[in-house]
Design a protein around this motif. Structure first.
Motif, short mmCIF file in Angstrom:
data_model
loop_
_atom_site.label_atom_id
_atom_site.label_comp_id
_atom_site.label_asym_id
_atom_site.label_seq_id
_atom_site.Cartn_x
_atom_site.Cartn_y
_atom_site.Cartn_z
N CYS A 117 15.35 -65.30 17.82
CA CYS A 117 16.67 -64.67 17.66
C CYS A 117 16.52 -63.15 17.68
N LEU B 38 20.86 -59.27 15.20
CA LEU B 38 21.79 -60.36 14.85
C LEU B 38 21.36 -61.02 13.54
N LEU B 39 20.06 -61.32 13.46
CA LEU B 39 19.53 -61.99 12.28
C LEU B 39 19.68 -61.12 11.04
N VAL C 241 23.36 -61.09 9.76
CA VAL C 241 23.77 -62.34 9.10
C VAL C 241 23.07 -62.49 7.74
N VAL D 211 24.67 -68.04 13.68
CA VAL D 211 24.05 -66.95 14.45
C VAL D 211 23.49 -67.51 15.75
N SER D 212 23.63 -66.77 16.81
CA SER D 212 23.17 -67.20 18.13
C SER D 212 21.64 -67.13 18.18
N THR E 17 31.80 -66.59 10.38
CA THR E 17 31.42 -66.57 8.96
C THR E 17 32.47 -67.28 8.11
#
Length: 370
Positions: A5, A9-10, A13, A56-57, A229
């Motif tokens: 990932c 992004l990680l 989140v 999360v993508s 979320t």
């Protein structure tokens, strides 16, 4: 469990979900984040009062679930280089994290120890633009009570009917009301009280966009869905103040003030007030002006702010911070201030006679003129 990932992004989140993690808990898993990899990667934080779950993508090559210490996991991801993070865990809950040349091995916990987030029955729900919900919460949250003796007032009342959404906060010294029309209501009129701490998180999760947020009421819990979320919190039970009857609306004195100018005047005279040396701001509302003053052991301050209207020489004292907060959060460049006597509350409303906001501030009894 294996996935890769983007670090940014990680990190985002983890920062969001960590806000619902217990810092100290008798259940070690509650000090962690639950990671679940299936069709999509989901990360959850939960403190038995409020839970935040976010998707999360990620590129998932092997599914599974594990709990990682939120602080440690967050610190590791934050300090990694800006690249793709690779995550791998085995059946002994050993986790290998790598990104660029950085690598970490940490021990996780079994997801079986993690309490399940409550399910929220979809009986009543509303949809509202994220930016509108964020503004409404921000413009009322400051008046939520911190006094635990009346737990229901440590949250904000949400009232939903055909006129729209009304949010009300009250702490015994002031009251804040915001109203907005709604795009969509399911299930008819309903109301609930949401905890202030949870609303503070909802405000942070909502972005300044027109995308819709959905609010769903269950039997004991409330679900806020904002993009990818979800925030789930307990409803506060109890009898909320009958705010409509608490607000005096037939006040004889009505003045129009420039919001920014009045805030600046109050701020100037507040210079002599401190946490140790408290004093109300004395306001004398006269013809086309208000004279403000404060006196403490630090000294004395005075200022005059122009207004439209005649206060008839009414003298009234206010807690400087409470009056400034009401003006600061009022979403208007000019406001109407309604007054009656030196011991009656001040009511601050829009100048156009609308009902989009209302703030009420109780006065402070002044000592005899010095």
């Amino acid at each position: 469990m294996k996935f890769s990932c983007e670090k940014a992004l990680l990190q985002s989140v983890i920062a969001t979900t960590s806000r619902a993690v217990s810092t100290k808990s008798s259940i070690p898993a509650l000090e962690g984040l639950l990671l679940q990899a299936g069709d999509i990667l989901t990360i959850s934080g939960y403190n038995m009062q409020t839970g935040i779950r976010a998707k999360v993508s990620a590129d998932i090559t092997e599914g599974g679930e594990i709990v990682l210490n939120a602080r440690l996991f967050g610190d590791i991801i934050r300090k990694m280089p800006d690249d793709v993070v690779t995550f791998a865990s085995d059946d002994r809950f050993m986790v290998h994290l790598s990104c660029g040349d950085a690598a970490f091995d940490i021990l996780g916990l079994s997801a079986a120890d993690y309490p399940e987030l409550p399910a929220v029955e979809d009986e009543f729900s509303i949809s509202i633009q994220q930016k509108v919900l964020r503004e409404m919460i921000g413009q009322t949250l400051f008046a939520v009570s911190t006094n635990e003796s009346r737990p229901v007032h440590t949250g904000s009342l949400f009232e939903i009917n055909d006129k729209g959404l009304t949010i009300v906060s009250v702490d015994g010294f002031r009251l804040a009301v915001r109203r907005e029309p709604l795009e969509k209501i399911d299930g008819g009129a309903f109301s609930f009280v949401a905890p202030g701490a949870a609303l503070s998180e909802v405000e942070k999760i909502c972005e300044d966009v027109e995308d819709l947020a959905c609010v769903t009421l269950g039997n004991r819990h409330i679900l806020f869905e904002v993009g990818d979320t979800e925030l789930i919190c307990r409803r506060l039970e109890g009898e909320f103040l009958d705010y409509k009857n608490a607000i005096p609306r037939n006040n004889p004195i009505r003045l129009i003030a420039d919001t920014k100018a009045l805030i600046e005047s109050i701020d100037r005279v507040s210079v002599v007030i401190s946490d140790k040396l408290k004093s109300p701001v004395r306001c004398v509302f006269d013809h086309e002006k208000v004279m403000l003053s404060a006196k403490t052991g630090n000294g004395e301050s005075k200022d005059v702010c122009p207004l439209s209207g005649d206060g008839g020489g009414l003298e009234i004292g206010f807690n400087n911070r409470y009056l400034m907060d009401a003006l600061r959060y009022a979403p208007a460049e000019a406001v109407q201030i309604e007054l009656n006597t030196g011991v009656s509350p001040a009511v601050i409303v829009p100048t156009d006679g609308g009902e989009s906001f209302l703030y009420m501030v109780l006065p402070v009894r002044l000592k005899a003129a010095e």
